[in-house]
Design a protein around this motif. Sequence first.
Motif, PDB file in Angstrom:
ATOM      1  N   UNK A 192       0.842  -1.185   0.000  1.00 63.33           N
ATOM      2  CA  UNK A 192       0.000   0.000   0.000  1.00 63.33           C
ATOM      3  C   UNK A 192       0.882   1.241   0.000  1.00 63.33           C
ATOM      4  N   UNK A 193       0.594   2.160  -0.876  1.00 62.98           N
ATOM      5  CA  UNK A 193       1.298   3.439  -0.928  1.00 62.98           C
ATOM      6  C   UNK A 193       0.452   4.503  -0.247  1.00 62.98           C
ATOM      7  N   UNK A 194       1.089   5.268   0.629  1.00 64.91           N
ATOM      8  CA  UNK A 194       0.416   6.355   1.336  1.00 64.91           C
ATOM      9  C   UNK A 194       1.189   7.636   1.077  1.00 64.91           C
ATOM     10  N   UNK A 195       0.495   8.651   0.613  1.00 65.64           N
ATOM     11  CA  UNK A 195       1.146   9.918   0.284  1.00 65.64           C
ATOM     12  C   UNK A 195       0.508  11.032   1.098  1.00 65.64           C
ATOM     13  N   UNK A 196       1.318  11.671   1.934  1.00 64.62           N
ATOM     14  CA  UNK A 196       0.816  12.749   2.785  1.00 64.62           C
ATOM     15  C   UNK A 196       1.059  14.118   2.138  1.00 64.62           C
ATOM     16  N   UNK A 220      -4.334   7.066  -0.184  1.00 66.03           N
ATOM     17  CA  UNK A 220      -3.879   5.680  -0.281  1.00 66.03           C
ATOM     18  C   UNK A 220      -4.037   5.160  -1.706  1.00 66.03           C
ATOM     19  N   UNK A 221      -3.214   4.156  -2.018  1.00 62.15           N
ATOM     20  CA  UNK A 221      -3.268   3.550  -3.353  1.00 62.15           C
ATOM     21  C   UNK A 221      -4.311   2.440  -3.443  1.00 62.15           C
ATOM     22  N   UNK A 229      -0.487   6.204   8.445  1.00 63.01           N
ATOM     23  CA  UNK A 229      -0.266   4.771   8.540  1.00 63.01           C
ATOM     24  C   UNK A 229      -1.541   4.022   8.235  1.00 63.01           C
ATOM     25  N   UNK A 230      -1.372   2.804   7.712  1.00 62.94           N
ATOM     26  CA  UNK A 230      -2.536   1.993   7.402  1.00 62.94           C
ATOM     27  C   UNK A 230      -2.213   0.516   7.478  1.00 62.94           C
ATOM     28  N   UNK A 231      -3.197  -0.260   7.904  1.00 65.80           N
ATOM     29  CA  UNK A 231      -3.024  -1.705   7.985  1.00 65.80           C
ATOM     30  C   UNK A 231      -4.388  -2.372   7.924  1.00 65.80           C
ATOM     31  N   UNK A 232      -4.468  -3.556   7.327  1.00 64.70           N
ATOM     32  CA  UNK A 232      -5.749  -4.266   7.304  1.00 64.70           C
ATOM     33  C   UNK A 232      -6.187  -4.764   8.686  1.00 64.70           C
ATOM     34  N   UNK A 233      -5.203  -4.895   9.596  1.00 68.25           N
ATOM     35  CA  UNK A 233      -5.517  -5.398  10.931  1.00 68.25           C
ATOM     36  C   UNK A 233      -5.617  -4.235  11.920  1.00 68.25           C
ATOM     37  N   UNK A 260       2.028  -0.331   6.538  1.00 69.49           N
ATOM     38  CA  UNK A 260       2.243   0.723   5.540  1.00 69.49           C
ATOM     39  C   UNK A 260       2.352   2.088   6.206  1.00 69.49           C
ATOM     40  N   UNK A 261       3.378   2.824   5.786  1.00 73.26           N
ATOM     41  CA  UNK A 261       3.627   4.165   6.315  1.00 73.26           C
ATOM     42  C   UNK A 261       3.846   5.134   5.162  1.00 73.26           C
TER      43      UNK A 261
END
Length: 119
Positions: A2-6, A24-25, A97-101, A108-109
């Motif tokens: 996962x791509x995260x762009x701030x 997010x991507x 930040x992101x996560x499925x859990x 992902x950061x």
Amino acid sequence: QVQLVESGGGMVQAGGSLRLSCTASVNILTLFMGWYRQAPGKQREMVATISNISGRDTNYAESVKGRFAISRDTARNTVYLQMNSLTPEDTAVYYCAGDPRELGPISSWGQGTQVTVSS
């Protein structure tokens, strides 16, 4: 991956406001999302989180409650952090930040965006 762009960081005077964005991507409905920050010489800390699916559950660090608000636009796969009444103590690099859990290591950061609050 996962791509995260701030975006949205910058410099502001104490008492001012900023809004951070994180795009997010992938479909953010599948992710628990959050904002974290790290000030010089300090450990990274959680600022705010928002749950996946409904996005109804949000959590905030005590230090930002009542001043910051996390939200999201699922059509844009974007999470926001509205920061009001900023103080110099809020100066830090802010990370999305992101996560499925919900629990466990975050997978992902984003690259981080600098927020500087002058007195």
